[in-house]
Every structure is written in structure tokens, then in C-alpha cells.
Design an enzyme around this catalytic site. Structure first.
Site, PDB file in Angstrom:
ATOM      1  N   TYR A 221      41.419  44.087  31.389  1.00  0.00           N
ATOM      2  CA  TYR A 221      41.804  44.799  32.621  1.00  0.00           C
ATOM      3  C   TYR A 221      41.313  46.241  32.630  1.00  0.00           C
ATOM      4  CZ  TYR A 221      44.306  40.763  34.245  1.00  0.00           C
ATOM      5  OH  TYR A 221      44.582  39.502  34.694  1.00  0.00           O
TER       6      TYR A 221
ATOM      7  N   HIS B  46      48.729  39.759  44.794  1.00  0.00           N
ATOM      8  CA  HIS B  46      48.548  39.608  43.349  1.00  0.00           C
ATOM      9  C   HIS B  46      48.517  40.942  42.625  1.00  0.00           C
ATOM     10  CE1 HIS B  46      46.705  35.318  43.847  1.00  0.00           C
ATOM     11  NE2 HIS B  46      47.999  35.340  43.997  1.00  0.00           N
TER      12      HIS B  46
ATOM     13  N   GLN C 134      44.332  38.605  47.970  1.00  0.00           N
ATOM     14  CA  GLN C 134      44.566  38.162  46.599  1.00  0.00           C
ATOM     15  C   GLN C 134      43.896  39.137  45.629  1.00  0.00           C
ATOM     16  OE1 GLN C 134      44.183  33.566  46.222  1.00  0.00           O
ATOM     17  NE2 GLN C 134      42.812  34.167  47.875  1.00  0.00           N
TER      18      GLN C 134
ATOM     19  N   ARG D 250      37.870  46.137  34.013  1.00  0.00           N
ATOM     20  CA  ARG D 250      37.804  45.872  35.467  1.00  0.00           C
ATOM     21  C   ARG D 250      38.294  47.083  36.252  1.00  0.00           C
ATOM     22  NH1 ARG D 250      40.866  40.569  36.469  1.00  0.00           N
ATOM     23  NH2 ARG D 250      40.259  40.974  38.616  1.00  0.00           N
TER      24      ARG D 250
ATOM     25  N   ASN E  29      33.421  31.626  54.420  1.00  0.00           N
ATOM     26  CA  ASN E  29      33.213  31.559  52.973  1.00  0.00           C
ATOM     27  C   ASN E  29      31.761  31.195  52.671  1.00  0.00           C
ATOM     28  OD1 ASN E  29      34.844  31.907  50.524  1.00  0.00           O
ATOM     29  ND2 ASN E  29      34.177  29.812  50.040  1.00  0.00           N
TER      30      ASN E  29
ATOM     31  N   GLY F  20      36.475  34.379  51.881  1.00  0.00           N
ATOM     32  CA  GLY F  20      36.020  34.624  50.514  1.00  0.00           C
ATOM     33  C   GLY F  20      36.978  34.179  49.439  1.00  0.00           C
TER      34      GLY F  20
ATOM     35  N   CYS G 201      55.539  49.742  34.347  1.00  0.00           N
ATOM     36  CA  CYS G 201      56.293  49.994  33.108  1.00  0.00           C
ATOM     37  C   CYS G 201      57.298  48.875  32.870  1.00  0.00           C
ATOM     38  CB  CYS G 201      57.018  51.334  33.209  1.00  0.00           C
ATOM     39  SG  CYS G 201      57.998  51.710  31.729  1.00  0.00           S
TER      40      CYS G 201
ATOM     41  N   ASP H 156      41.547  44.868  43.792  1.00  0.00           N
ATOM     42  CA  ASP H 156      40.774  46.104  43.992  1.00  0.00           C
ATOM     43  C   ASP H 156      41.318  46.838  45.228  1.00  0.00           C
ATOM     44  OD1 ASP H 156      38.370  43.839  45.245  1.00  0.00           O
ATOM     45  OD2 ASP H 156      39.351  45.332  46.517  1.00  0.00           O
TER      46      ASP H 156
HETATM   47  C1  BV8 Z   1      53.314  31.107  41.251  1.00  0.00           C
HETATM   48  C2  BV8 Z   1      45.348  37.748  38.303  1.00  0.00           C
HETATM   49  C3  BV8 Z   1      55.600  30.515  41.641  1.00  0.00           C
HETATM   50  C4  BV8 Z   1      44.919  39.043  38.724  1.00  0.00           C
HETATM   51  C5  BV8 Z   1      45.371  35.738  39.570  1.00  0.00           C
HETATM   52  C6  BV8 Z   1      52.067  25.872  36.131  1.00  0.00           C
HETATM   53  C7  BV8 Z   1      52.934  26.921  35.841  1.00  0.00           C
HETATM   54  C8  BV8 Z   1      53.123  27.985  36.716  1.00  0.00           C
HETATM   55  C9  BV8 Z   1      52.423  28.012  37.908  1.00  0.00           C
HETATM   56  C10 BV8 Z   1      51.550  26.994  38.169  1.00  0.00           C
HETATM   57  C11 BV8 Z   1      51.364  25.920  37.318  1.00  0.00           C
HETATM   58  N1  BV8 Z   1      50.459  25.068  37.883  1.00  0.00           N
HETATM   59  C12 BV8 Z   1      50.060  25.577  39.065  1.00  0.00           C
HETATM   60  C13 BV8 Z   1      50.709  26.737  39.247  1.00  0.00           C
HETATM   61  C14 BV8 Z   1      50.571  27.645  40.329  1.00  0.00           C
HETATM   62  C15 BV8 Z   1      49.528  28.676  39.906  1.00  0.00           C
HETATM   63  C16 BV8 Z   1      48.193  28.116  40.305  1.00  0.00           C
HETATM   64  O1  BV8 Z   1      47.902  28.099  41.485  1.00  0.00           O
HETATM   65  N2  BV8 Z   1      47.401  27.663  39.330  1.00  0.00           N
HETATM   66  C17 BV8 Z   1      46.108  27.092  39.695  1.00  0.00           C
HETATM   67  C18 BV8 Z   1      45.090  27.420  38.607  1.00  0.00           C
HETATM   68  C19 BV8 Z   1      46.282  25.594  39.913  1.00  0.00           C
HETATM   69  N3  BV8 Z   1      49.858  29.882  40.628  1.00  0.00           N
HETATM   70  C20 BV8 Z   1      50.629  30.811  40.061  1.00  0.00           C
HETATM   71  O2  BV8 Z   1      51.011  30.801  38.924  1.00  0.00           O
HETATM   72  C21 BV8 Z   1      51.050  31.939  41.002  1.00  0.00           C
HETATM   73  N4  BV8 Z   1      52.470  32.106  40.914  1.00  0.00           N
HETATM   74  O3  BV8 Z   1      52.958  29.994  41.552  1.00  0.00           O
HETATM   75  O4  BV8 Z   1      54.649  31.497  41.186  1.00  0.00           O
HETATM   76  C22 BV8 Z   1      55.725  30.662  43.134  1.00  0.00           C
HETATM   77  C23 BV8 Z   1      55.247  29.650  43.973  1.00  0.00           C
HETATM   78  C24 BV8 Z   1      55.404  29.789  45.354  1.00  0.00           C
HETATM   79  C25 BV8 Z   1      55.986  30.906  45.884  1.00  0.00           C
HETATM   80  C26 BV8 Z   1      56.436  31.892  45.025  1.00  0.00           C
HETATM   81  C27 BV8 Z   1      56.297  31.789  43.650  1.00  0.00           C
HETATM   82  C28 BV8 Z   1      50.376  33.240  40.611  1.00  0.00           C
HETATM   83  C29 BV8 Z   1      48.919  33.158  40.976  1.00  0.00           C
HETATM   84  C30 BV8 Z   1      48.258  34.526  40.709  1.00  0.00           C
HETATM   85  C31 BV8 Z   1      47.395  34.410  39.502  1.00  0.00           C
HETATM   86  N5  BV8 Z   1      46.630  35.639  39.312  1.00  0.00           N
HETATM   87  N6  BV8 Z   1      44.698  36.783  39.188  1.00  0.00           N
HETATM   88  C32 BV8 Z   1      43.535  39.277  38.274  1.00  0.00           C
HETATM   89  O5  BV8 Z   1      43.237  39.097  37.091  1.00  0.00           O
HETATM   90  O6  BV8 Z   1      42.772  39.633  39.150  1.00  0.00           O
HETATM   91  S1  BV8 Z   1      44.567  34.516  40.411  1.00  0.00           S
HETATM   92  C33 BV8 Z   1      42.920  34.829  40.628  1.00  0.00           C
HETATM   93  O7  BV8 Z   1      42.373  33.711  41.325  1.00  0.00           O
HETATM   94  C34 BV8 Z   1      42.639  35.981  41.551  1.00  0.00           C
HETATM   95  O8  BV8 Z   1      43.630  36.965  41.569  1.00  0.00           O
HETATM   96  C35 BV8 Z   1      42.493  35.375  42.907  1.00  0.00           C
HETATM   97  O9  BV8 Z   1      43.550  35.788  43.679  1.00  0.00           O
HETATM   98  C36 BV8 Z   1      42.670  33.920  42.677  1.00  0.00           C
HETATM   99  C37 BV8 Z   1      41.807  33.093  43.585  1.00  0.00           C
HETATM  100  O10 BV8 Z   1      40.458  33.420  43.300  1.00  0.00           O
HETATM  101  P1  BV8 Z   1      39.497  33.763  44.540  1.00  0.00           P
HETATM  102  O11 BV8 Z   1      39.889  35.088  45.071  1.00  0.00           O
HETATM  103  O12 BV8 Z   1      39.477  32.632  45.485  1.00  0.00           O
HETATM  104  O13 BV8 Z   1      38.122  33.902  43.793  1.00  0.00           O
HETATM  105  P2  BV8 Z   1      37.170  32.708  43.317  1.00  0.00           P
HETATM  106  O14 BV8 Z   1      36.185  33.293  42.370  1.00  0.00           O
HETATM  107  O15 BV8 Z   1      38.001  31.531  42.883  1.00  0.00           O
HETATM  108  O16 BV8 Z   1      36.423  32.258  44.649  1.00  0.00           O
HETATM  109  C38 BV8 Z   1      35.588  33.179  45.317  1.00  0.00           C
HETATM  110  C39 BV8 Z   1      35.150  32.489  46.601  1.00  0.00           C
HETATM  111  O17 BV8 Z   1      34.352  33.421  47.341  1.00  0.00           O
HETATM  112  C40 BV8 Z   1      34.279  31.262  46.350  1.00  0.00           C
HETATM  113  O18 BV8 Z   1      34.727  30.217  47.192  1.00  0.00           O
HETATM  114  C41 BV8 Z   1      32.869  31.732  46.738  1.00  0.00           C
HETATM  115  O19 BV8 Z   1      32.127  30.685  47.338  1.00  0.00           O
HETATM  116  C42 BV8 Z   1      33.161  32.792  47.752  1.00  0.00           C
HETATM  117  N7  BV8 Z   1      32.132  33.833  47.811  1.00  0.00           N
HETATM  118  C43 BV8 Z   1      31.432  34.380  46.780  1.00  0.00           C
HETATM  119  N8  BV8 Z   1      30.612  35.343  47.262  1.00  0.00           N
HETATM  120  C44 BV8 Z   1      30.821  35.415  48.593  1.00  0.00           C
HETATM  121  C45 BV8 Z   1      31.793  34.465  48.950  1.00  0.00           C
HETATM  122  N9  BV8 Z   1      32.203  34.280  50.211  1.00  0.00           N
HETATM  123  C46 BV8 Z   1      31.656  35.078  51.155  1.00  0.00           C
HETATM  124  N10 BV8 Z   1      30.727  36.017  50.892  1.00  0.00           N
HETATM  125  C47 BV8 Z   1      30.284  36.207  49.636  1.00  0.00           C
HETATM  126  N11 BV8 Z   1      29.343  37.146  49.391  1.00  0.00           N
END
Ligand code: BV8
Length: 229
Positions: free
Chosen positions: A56, A109, A91, A59, A202, A176, A117, A94
Site C-alpha cells: 500500500y 472501499h 470502488q 500505491r 467498459n 470501468g 488508527c 485513489d
Molecule cells: C463484504 C481493496 C460483507 C482496496 C478491494 C468470503 C468471505 C468474505 C467475503 C466474501 C467471501 N466470498 C465472497 C465474498 C465477498 C467479497 C468478494 O466479492 N469476493 C470476490 C473475490 C468473490 N467481498 C468482500 O469481501 C467485500 N465485503 O462482502 O462484506 C458485506 C456484504 C454486503 C453488504 C455489506 C457487507 C469487500 C470487498 C472490497 C475488497 N477490497 N480492494 C485496494 O487494495 O484497492 S476489491 C478490489 O477489486 C478493488 O478495490 C476494486 O474495488 C475491486 C473490483 O476491481 P475493479 O475496480 O473492477 O478492477 P478490475 O481490475 O477487476 O477491473 C477493471 C475493469 O476495467 C476491467 O473490466 C477492464 O476491462 C476495465 N478497463 C481497463 N482499462 C479500461 C477499462 N475500462 C474502460 N477504460 C479503460 N481504459
């Protein structure tokens, strides 16, 4: 956008990609170099805090060298001029939406440029590193700051405000994001149930494209200004 009054916009890493900030899942992206379980969970932070801080800290430093792009600017223009309700739910951790001028914004997020803290629970603006275990600006305790970022298994911020806005929306736009992470990936279904029209902008079809009334592919810096203007 005739007949539209209340808009909810969800953004993901793709909106910042053309500003030079790595996405998570595109080739060579952030998670490609790390297993999510090793850097973005509370368990990882307990197991290897230095690895998490290195991930982190790097980043946080990188973000400060980047600039908002035309997609951030177009969304900020829309925010400034839209007479109805409008909410940008990002999400991203930044600050490029803010630096482009967006006001009606929720970081579900967390925010990279804050430190949290674990003693006094307060967030403080933070642009430096945390690996050197600095003191909390609010309570003075040394070595208890963590990134203000929602890790997997942790509750995203302001979910009530987000669902309230979605349930009032008549247009939901996702920009995105891969649709890989919940609860954000489920917002489009909530919006449909609320009767909103749904649009995805997207680079490629997301994991949730099926749920959108319309999906356009291309770079955000082209698609978003075209949609806004
Ligand atoms: C939650 C940290 C309960 C910050 C992130 C087992 C146990 C516990 C939870 C779970 C579990 N199983 C599943 C879950 C739920 C889990 C989850 O979803 N897991 C996934 C893997 C299945 N979620 C959680 O745990 C969340 N909390 O569920 O709490 C709850 C539920 C309901 C209501 C209340 C509470 C917490 C999720 C947060 C995790 N933290 N990041 C950091 O390090 O930055 S997630 C991380 O991925 C990012 O923060 C981001 O938000 C997230 C999604 O990523 P994207 O933003 O979509 O980025 P990605 O690279 O994937 O995609 C980019 C896209 O852009 C692509 O499609 C690409 O084609 C496109 N693109 C690229 N370039 C361009 C473009 N588009 C346009 N123009 C361009 N130029």
C-alpha cells in the site's frame, strides 16, 4: 438523458487506468503480482504487516504522481451541472475523482490518502508511508496505523447511503469495473429491481454485462465524455 432525474454511477479501476494507475485484474495488474489473500485481507495484515504496508505504501506514493483523465473530468462536469440527484460510488481508493472536481462521491472501499488508527478508530489524511510505524496524528499512539482501505471480508463504507440512492435511481451507469467483487457487482440488479435503466461503459464486457440494458465497449476517456456530453 430524457426522463432521467436520479443517477447513480459506479466506477472501478478502469476509470483510472488511462491515468496510469494499474487495474487489479488486467494483464500485469495489481493482483497479478500478489495473491489477494496475501495483501488485501485482515488476516494478511496480521500475518505479514510489512508486506501489506509495502504494497500500500507503493500505491499511495504512485497515486500522487498521477492526474485525473477525461473520464474523471466528464463525470465531474455532470456532477456540477446535473439538477437531479446524482451519486458517484467509486470502488477506487485513489483521489482522482475529487481532483477532477467531483463532489457527490462515496469511496465504498476507502481512501488511499487516509490512515486509519486501530486504537482510536479515527482516519487522518496521510501521504507518507506506514511501514515505519508512525504515530497516529489524532491519538499519538505509535505503530497502530493501517491503510484506510476495505479489505476482503470487511464491510464496505456507507452501504445504507448507497442502497438508498440506488433505490431512487432511474439510471444506473457502471464504468470501468470487472464486476468481480461484491457487493458492488450486485448493484446493477438492485438498480433493475428499482426500475432504473442500466448502462455499462467498459473496455470489455464485465462479468455482469448480462444484467445491463446496454453495454458499450471502449476506453473510458472516449465512452464517458461521449455519454456525458
Ligand atoms: C463484504 C481493496 C460483507 C482496496 C478491494 C468470503 C468471505 C468474505 C467475503 C466474501 C467471501 N466470498 C465472497 C465474498 C465477498 C467479497 C468478494 O466479492 N469476493 C470476490 C473475490 C468473490 N467481498 C468482500 O469481501 C467485500 N465485503 O462482502 O462484506 C458485506 C456484504 C454486503 C453488504 C455489506 C457487507 C469487500 C470487498 C472490497 C475488497 N477490497 N480492494 C485496494 O487494495 O484497492 S476489491 C478490489 O477489486 C478493488 O478495490 C476494486 O474495488 C475491486 C473490483 O476491481 P475493479 O475496480 O473492477 O478492477 P478490475 O481490475 O477487476 O477491473 C477493471 C475493469 O476495467 C476491467 O473490466 C477492464 O476491462 C476495465 N478497463 C481497463 N482499462 C479500461 C477499462 N475500462 C474502460 N477504460 C479503460 N481504459
Amino acid at each position: 438523458m430524457s426522463g432521467v432525474h436520479n443517477i447513480v454511477i459506479l466506477t472501478g479501476a478502469g476509470v483510472s487506468a488511462e491515468s496510469g494507475i494499474d487495474t487489479f485484474r488486467d494483464g500485469g495488474g495489481l493482483w497479478e503480482q500478489h495473491r489477494v489473500e496475501d495483501v488485501a485481507t485482515p488476516e494478511a495484515f496480521v500475518r505479514d504487516p510489512d508486506l501489506v504496508h509495502r504494497f500500500y505504501d507503493a500505491r499511495r506514493a504512485a497515486i500522487q504522481t498521477k492526474q485525473p483523465n477525461a473520464a474523471h473530468a466528464a463525470l465531474a462536469r455532470l456532477d456540477a451541472h446535473w439538477p437531479g440527484e446524482l451519486l458517484i460510488v467509486t470502488q477506487n481508493v485513489d483521489d482522482l475523482h475529487e481532483r477532477a472536481g467531483a463532489k457527490r462521491l462515496i469511496h465504498m472501499h476507502g481512501e488511499h490518502l487516509n490512515a486509519w488508527c486501530t486504537v482510536c478508530d479515527r482516519r487522518s489524511p496521510w501521504t507518507g508511508t506506514l511501514i515505519d510505524r508512525p504515530a497516529c496524528p489524532a491519538c499519538g499512539m505509535v505503530g497502530y496505523l493501517r491503510p484506510d482501505v476495505v479489505w476482503f471480508g470487511e464491510m464496505p463504507y456507507r452501504m445504507d447511503d448507497i442502497y438508498r440512492a440506488i433505490n431512487r435511481a432511474d439510471l444506473f451507469v457502471s464504468i470501468g469495473t470487472s464486476g468481480a467483487v461484491y457487493p458492488a457487482a450486485g448493484f446493477v440488479r438492485e438498480a433493475r429491481q428499482a426500475g432504473a435503466r442500466t448502462l455499462e461503459l467498459n473496455m470489455e464486457p464485465s462479468q455482469g454485462s448480462y444484467w445491463f440494458d446496454e453495454a458499450r465497449q471502449g476506453p473510458a476517456t472516449q465512452l464517458v465524455p461521449q455519454w456525458v456530453d
